[in-house]
Design a protein around this motif. Structure first.
Motif: not given
Length: 915
Positions: A147-173
């Motif tokens: 059971v969740g205490t929150r309900n989030y959509i998560v953007l997961l960088g699978t490795s360090s190489r895509t960390g910057s991408f998911v941060k920018q995607l968060e800012a966009r969406v």
């Protein structure tokens, strides 16, 4: 005139049998303390949280807190004497406290080895359950997810190489969730792991990394998850998918998508946005329903601990955790090295003998790993811990163990990120680094975090709410906007049962949707247990012998250069420079340098705020930059700390940095006073930079205001720099490569190197660059001279010319971070696989001659080197330097920098580990 107090008014004995007391306020020298019929007189000032003797203690006798030994007296100790070892005296001297300290310590650390008596071991029952059920409002997921205490959509960088991408995607969406009341948010989860493999091997933390990522994806607080990779990393989406299938993670119960990046950064952002937009209705359809407290899983975590953590904050958290367990829920205690010395308490009540054995084996394994890296797990307490009264690991551990209530038994021992199998109380292996430990607890299934802090840590996690409990009323009043619960009320006289009942009510409300102060502030960070470089077969002595030779900062001799027609345009390259004092640079930047991981996000908030205001533009200050990183809190010291300090000071003195402010969290190992002393040791003037503290300055909003005020004053006082013009003779260029480098490219980059150096400029190449494995590059630049490093990682250049910088790892962002600290002002990166993260301070031009890379990533590359004839290739150095000059002149900004594909990461070297 000295004051007189009753003992209970100004101190606490954790247990009645203790022979030292903890001061609840600063007590001046000469203070008289009435303890029953005895009167104690303090010969020295005792700081809040520090200890003084209440009984005579002879040399060789143990000092007791919670009736457990934390040290051995080295000289006779009289009632009232300040209890101190050499470590705490050193920590206080670094802090420059305004008190007269004892000249020498009066005890030494002593860890009493714990021996498990298996012959007399008795399994313990768990605390009895409540017959009735209590509920909260939660999100019921499928079987196996809870059971969740929150309900989030998560953007997961699978490795360090895509960390910057998911941060920018968060800012966009992230704005998309505003119109969907049942979606708590859209958040990025970026981290430093899985993007590189040492010497071609799998990372040593591979299993725990996959467990953590898998646990994140199926976490009950996750309504949908997008996992992002390039598909070529050591840890990819495909590898993660196979791991989850093999280990029975219920991936099919959560809306998910595995996205591999192809095409341009902007195209990929659009693809990610379309995927997220397609989930909104489905995720919003989830509704909170009454659910048993049996579905609560509490992460018990402490950070910025002080002497009262084990007296007020941790016992309060354990009281509430006990109640949750009695309602059928679970609690998770972590931080292995912060239980060393507390084994007798932890193992007072245990489910069975095998659990006790596994706990002790886990602690022993952690200690062995630290020793293999040349460190001691007992070195955990930070400068902030010591300043607030935690003299050594035993005191810290005993206090940390109080997160386990004495009524509660230990039910199981988990690997990092391993799912909790059922209700009860669990211990999970993890480092003492708060954020690294929390990530494992979240992956284990914890849907609520209790974070207990003495100094006032502001830590939060992106998709699991954190209830922050501060240990003293004074600290709560200082940081009331950052803290949820004042456990100091217990020290002030509120009964623990009353305070516990209030906190349990808050827990139910938060689990049901009430926002914590951290959620309201929008502050959250993630860090997974970082890879340790040495495996179990490595020997420290062999690693130390492999350290590369370094030529003491002297540049390497470079071959003479015969002119070619294609070089004619190079001599005419000119760009604007700015001079202040004796420093000439191509840009003027305001730098906010966080001294630890926990200050990083606030530093970024400050830079964004200053950039929005446009402060300093009239004085040619182009921008403000924050260099957020993951170090300073739980790194291991030794060589890794040397790397850290050298790199930090390299940025502080970088030619482009016009004004610099250091921002501490307040409880880290490398706090402001530590950095001040390091500057003085290097002959730098601490008065030339600004200083701010998130904790001591009163929290996020107050420290942001202080940072802004300091920069405004510094800019006004300094005035405008002298504007001039220069050419290649003033250029400081970094030259790096990622992926395969063709021989023709190596030859032309060698010529570029010689053009810059022979003009009087500088070129720095990292030791791990593929260029240095090419005979073509080496012969063209160095001839017969060996390509030995001339700079340590992060060492500023003292002389111009051709340099090679030592690189302890293959991590791309760590390489760029070290390269930037050498003083280079522009970097050229040859990419042979895919575009890479850029640098927040130093512009990075991305160049390729690979047709396949150029076709796939045309819009993200700054220059494509075309043509396969010798005459065409001869023009490549000029084309690159023309683009470099455009950046230096401010006419061009690298594409991926403009799009926010930016990262920064300090290396720990070969011997650094998390403690």
């Amino acid at each position: 005139m000295s004051q007189t107090y009753a003992l209970h008014e100004i101190a606490r004995l954790p247990l009645p049998g203790d022979n030292v007391a903890v001061a609840t306020q600063r007590l001046e020298a000469g203070t008289r303390i009435q303890d029953g019929e005895r009167t104690l007189v303090l010969p020295h000032t005792v700081l809040e949280g520090h200890r003084f003797a209440v009984q005579p203690i002879e040399p060789g006798q143990p000092l007791l807190s919670w009736q457990l030994p934390f040290g051995i007296a080295t000289r006779p100790i009289q009632p009232g004497d300040y209890i101190c070892n050499e470590s705490i005296l050193e920590a206080l001297r670094v802090r420059d406290v305004d008190v007269h300290l004892p000249d020498v310590g009066n005890f030494q650390d002593r860890i009493v080895p714990f021996e498990l008596d298996e012959a007399t071991f008795q399994p313990a029952p768990q605390v009895p359950p409540y017959p009735e059920t209590r509920t909260f409002l939660g999100y019921r997921r499928g079987p196996g997810r809870g059971v969740g205490t929150r309900n989030y959509i998560v953007l997961l960088g699978t490795s360090s190489r895509t960390g910057s991408f998911v941060k920018q995607l968060e800012a966009r969406v992230k704005h998309l969730a505003v119109d969907y009341p049942n979606i708590d948010g859209i958040v990025a989860v970026a981290h430093t792991e899985g993007g590189t493999a040492p010497d071609g091997r799998a990372p040593n933390n591979l299993e725990l990394l996959l467990r953590t990522l898998a646990g994140f994806m199926v976490h009950p607080n996750v309504g949908a998850v997008l996992a992002v990779d390039f598909g070529v990393e050591p840890v990819t989406n495909e590898r993660l998918r196979h791991f989850m299938e093999a280990h029975g993670y219920p991936l099919d119960q959560v809306p998910h998508h595995f996205l591999s990046l192809t095409g341009s950064f902007q195209e990929n952002l659009a693809r990610g946005e379309a995927i997220v937009a397609g989930w909104l209705e489905e995720v919003n359809a989830a509704r909170r329903t009454p659910e048993s407290l049996a579905h609560l899983k509490i992460a018990l975590q402490c950070g910025g601990s002080d002497a009262f953590s084990g007296i007020s904050g941790n016992p309060l958290a354990s009281w509430v955790a006990r109640e949750v367990i009695r309602y059928g829920g679970a609690a998770n205690l972590a931080e292995t090295d912060e239980l060393i010395g507390a084994e007798p308490y932890v193992l007072q009540k245990v489910r069975d003998l095998e659990t006790a054995r596994r706990f002790l084996a886990t602690v022993e394994r952690f200690q062995a790993r630290a020793a293999r890296h040349g460190h001691s797990a007992e070195g955990n307490p930070s400068g902030g811990n010591k300043f607030r009264g935690l003299y050594n690991i035993v005191l810290k551990s005993i206090g940390a163990a109080m997160k386990k209530h004495p009524d509660v038994r230990l039910d199981g021992v988990l690997e990092y990120g391993e799912p909790m199998p059922g209700p009860g109380f669990y211990f999970m292996d993890s480092p003492g680094n708060d954020l690294e430990s929390i990530a494992g607890q979240v992956a284990s299934g914890c849907n609520l975090i209790f974070f207990i802090t003495g100094n006032g840590s502001i830590t939060n996690f992106p998709f699991v709410p954190t209830i922050k409990i501060v240990t003293t009323t004074r600290r709560y009043q200082l940081l009331s906007r950052e803290m949820d619960v004042n456990a100091g009320a217990y020290l002030d006289g509120t009964p623990m049962d009353e305070l516990g009942a209030q906190t349990l009510e808050l827990t139910v409300e938060v689990a049901s949707g009430r926002r914590t102060v951290g959620e309201l502030a929008g502050h959250a960070q993630v860090q997974i247990w970082r890879d340790w470089r040495l495996d179990e077969g490595s020997r420290l002595e062999e690693v130390l012998q492999r350290q590369p030779p370094v030529q003491a900062g002297q540049s390497l001799p470079i071959r003479p250069l015969a002119p070619r027609p294609a070089d004619a345009s190079v001599s005419s390259i000119r760009f604007t420079t700015y001079r202040h004092h004796e420093v000439q640079a191509i840009d003027q930047v305001g730098l906010i340098l966080p001294t630890s991981l926990c200050a990083g996000q606030v530093a970024q908030m400050a830079a964004q705020r200053l950039n929005r205001r446009g402060l300093g533009r009239e004085h040619h200050l182009s921008r403000f930059v924050a260099l957020a990183h993951t170090e300073g809190c739980g790194n291991s010291g030794g060589t890794s700390e040397e790397l850290y300090v050298r790199t930090m000071l390299g940025y502080l003195t970088h030619p482009m940095v016009r004004h610099c402010l250091l921002l501490e969290h307040g409880c880290e190992k490398t706090h402001n006073d530590y950095m001040r002393h390091q500057m003085e040791r290097m002959g730098l003037d601490p008065a030339q930079v600004g200083w701010a503290s998130i904790q001591l300055d009163g929290g996020i909003e107050r420290v942001l205001a202080k940072v802004e005020a300091w920069f405004a004053q510094a800019i006004q006082q300094a005035g405008a720099p002298t504007v001039g013009e220069a050419g290649l003779e003033s250029l400081r260029l970094g030259l790096a490569s990622m992926g395969p480098v063709p021989e023709a490219v190596a030859q032309q980059l060698a010529r570029l190197t010689r053009l810059v150096v022979h003009a009087g400029g500088s070129v720095v190449v990292p030791q791990n660059a593929g260029l240095l494995s090419h005979l073509a590059y080496l012969e063209e630049t160095l001839g017969d001279h060996p390509p030995v490093p001339t700079l340590f990682y992060g060492q500023p250049m003292a002389v111009p010319g051709f340099h090679i910088m030592e690189t302890p790892t293959e991590h791309w962002v760590e390489t760029l971070t070290g390269l930037g600290a050498t003083g280079v002002e522009i970097m050229v990166a040859y990419v042979g696989e895919h575009p890479v993260q850029t640098h927040p301070l130093v512009p990075v031009l991305q160049v390729t001659a690979d047709p396949a890379v150029a076709t796939r990533f045309q819009e993200d590359l700054d220059l494509v080197l075309a043509g396969d004839s010798s005459s065409a290739m001869d023009g490549w150095p000029g084309a690159i330097l023309t683009q470099v000059a455009a950046v230096a002149a401010g006419r061009y900004a690298p594409r991926l920098y403009r799009l926010g594909n930016v990262d920064f990461q300090l290396t720990r070297g070969l011997l650094g580990i998390s403690l």
